[in-house]
Design a protein around this motif. Structure first.
Motif, PDB file in Angstrom:
ATOM      1  N   ASP A 230      -6.677   0.076   4.024  1.00 17.90           N
ATOM      2  CA  ASP A 230      -5.700   0.390   2.650  1.00 17.90           C
ATOM      3  C   ASP A 230      -6.455   1.194   1.938  1.00 17.90           C
ATOM      4  OD1 ASP A 230      -3.790  -0.813   4.129  1.00 17.90           O
ATOM      5  OD2 ASP A 230      -3.691  -2.639   2.894  1.00 17.90           O
TER       6      ASP A 230
ATOM      7  N   THR B 138       0.774  -1.248   0.114  1.00 15.55           N
ATOM      8  CA  THR B 138       0.058   0.022   0.206  1.00 15.55           C
ATOM      9  C   THR B 138       0.954   1.014   0.025  1.00 15.55           C
ATOM     10  OG1 THR B 138      -1.564  -1.484   1.310  1.00 15.55           O
ATOM     11  CG2 THR B 138      -2.163   1.292   1.145  1.00 15.55           C
TER      12      THR B 138
ATOM     13  N   GLU C 299      -3.998  -4.504  -5.565  1.00 11.80           N
ATOM     14  CA  GLU C 299      -3.268  -4.917  -4.673  1.00 11.80           C
ATOM     15  C   GLU C 299      -3.760  -6.136  -4.083  1.00 11.80           C
ATOM     16  OE1 GLU C 299      -2.444  -2.324  -1.115  1.00 11.80           O
ATOM     17  OE2 GLU C 299      -1.945  -4.070   0.043  1.00 11.80           O
TER      18      GLU C 299
ATOM     19  N   GLU D  23      -8.366  -2.762  -4.071  1.00 12.81           N
ATOM     20  CA  GLU D  23      -7.606  -3.213  -2.915  1.00 12.81           C
ATOM     21  C   GLU D  23      -8.071  -4.479  -2.380  1.00 12.81           C
ATOM     22  OE1 GLU D  23      -5.572  -2.678  -0.764  1.00 12.81           O
ATOM     23  OE2 GLU D  23      -4.535  -0.730  -1.544  1.00 12.81           O
TER      24      GLU D  23
END
Ligand code: MG
Ligand code: ZN
Length: 213
Positions: free
Chosen positions: A67, A40, A112, A59
């Motif tokens: 995050d 992150t 992510e 995310e």
């Protein structure tokens, strides 16, 4: 047999996601790394450094939107996916998130993944490239212990290099181990929080985006 069917099903969905990205000239990067590697923090520093480019983020975490809030604070559009007990993102989750995110044509999309060096390597998300994110604090033998993700990745970001003087780790050995597993790996040593060494990494991202245009 179950796992093979599951992966085949994921592959079909990932191919559809990839076709959608290619049609919209979206460059999607799938960031994979252990919890605490600095994924992150890397995204926050990268988004700020690429301020002239349209970026969006998906995310993935088992729980919380902590995050996503850190990403949103940069002004970047972000969608949080919580996997509950799940230990990786799959292509169906990405397809669902895209409906909410609506990334612009020609943009960079960062995914992510859930903090985990193991099974995210197996699940294609339709990305243009996987990027393995490692911190020097994890030790120089990790590419040898978890080779699949290093083999699947196009690039490795070695983060927190500012901490090397405080550690026993040998970053040159770490890089050598990663290249032994995957000689084609592009390697970027940097410190996301200190803003050190970001330029070559951002240059690589720009080149990927140009190639998709
Ligand atoms: Mg994170
Ligand atoms: Zn998993």
């Amino acid at each position: 047999v179950f796992e093979a069917a599951l992966l085949a099903d994921n592959q079909r969905r990932a191919s559809a996601v990839r076709a959608r990205f290619e049609h919209a000239r979206i460059t999607a990067l799938n960031l994979i790394g252990a919890p605490g590697a600095g994924k992150t923090a890397l995204l926050v520093a990268t988004i700020l450094a690429l301020s002239d480019r349209a970026c969006t983020v998906i995310e993935g975490d088992q729980a919380t939107d902590n995050d996503a809030k850190r990403i949103a604070a940069t002004g970047c559009r972000v969608v949080q996916v919580n996997t509950g007990a799940g230990c990786h993102l799959d292509a169906e989750m990405i397809a669902g998130a895209l409906g909410r995110l609506e990334p612009n044509d020609g943009s960079l999309l960062f995914v992510e993944n859930v903090g985990n060096l193991v099974c995210p390597a197996l699940f294609d998300l339709g990305e243009a490239a996987k990027v393995v994110v490692m911190s020097v604090t994890e030790g120089d033998d990790k590419p040898l212990k978890y080779p699949h993700v290093f083999r699947a990745a196009s690039a490795m970001v070695l983060n927190k290099v500012d901490l090397v003087p405080h550690l026993e780790v040998d970053p040159a050995q770490l890089v050598a181990n990663a290249l032994r597993v995957n000689p084609a790996l592009a390697v970027f040593s940097l410190s996301a929080t200190r803003g050190l060494g970001l330029e070559p990494w951002c240059g690589w991202l720009r080149a990927r985006a140009r190639a998709a245009a």
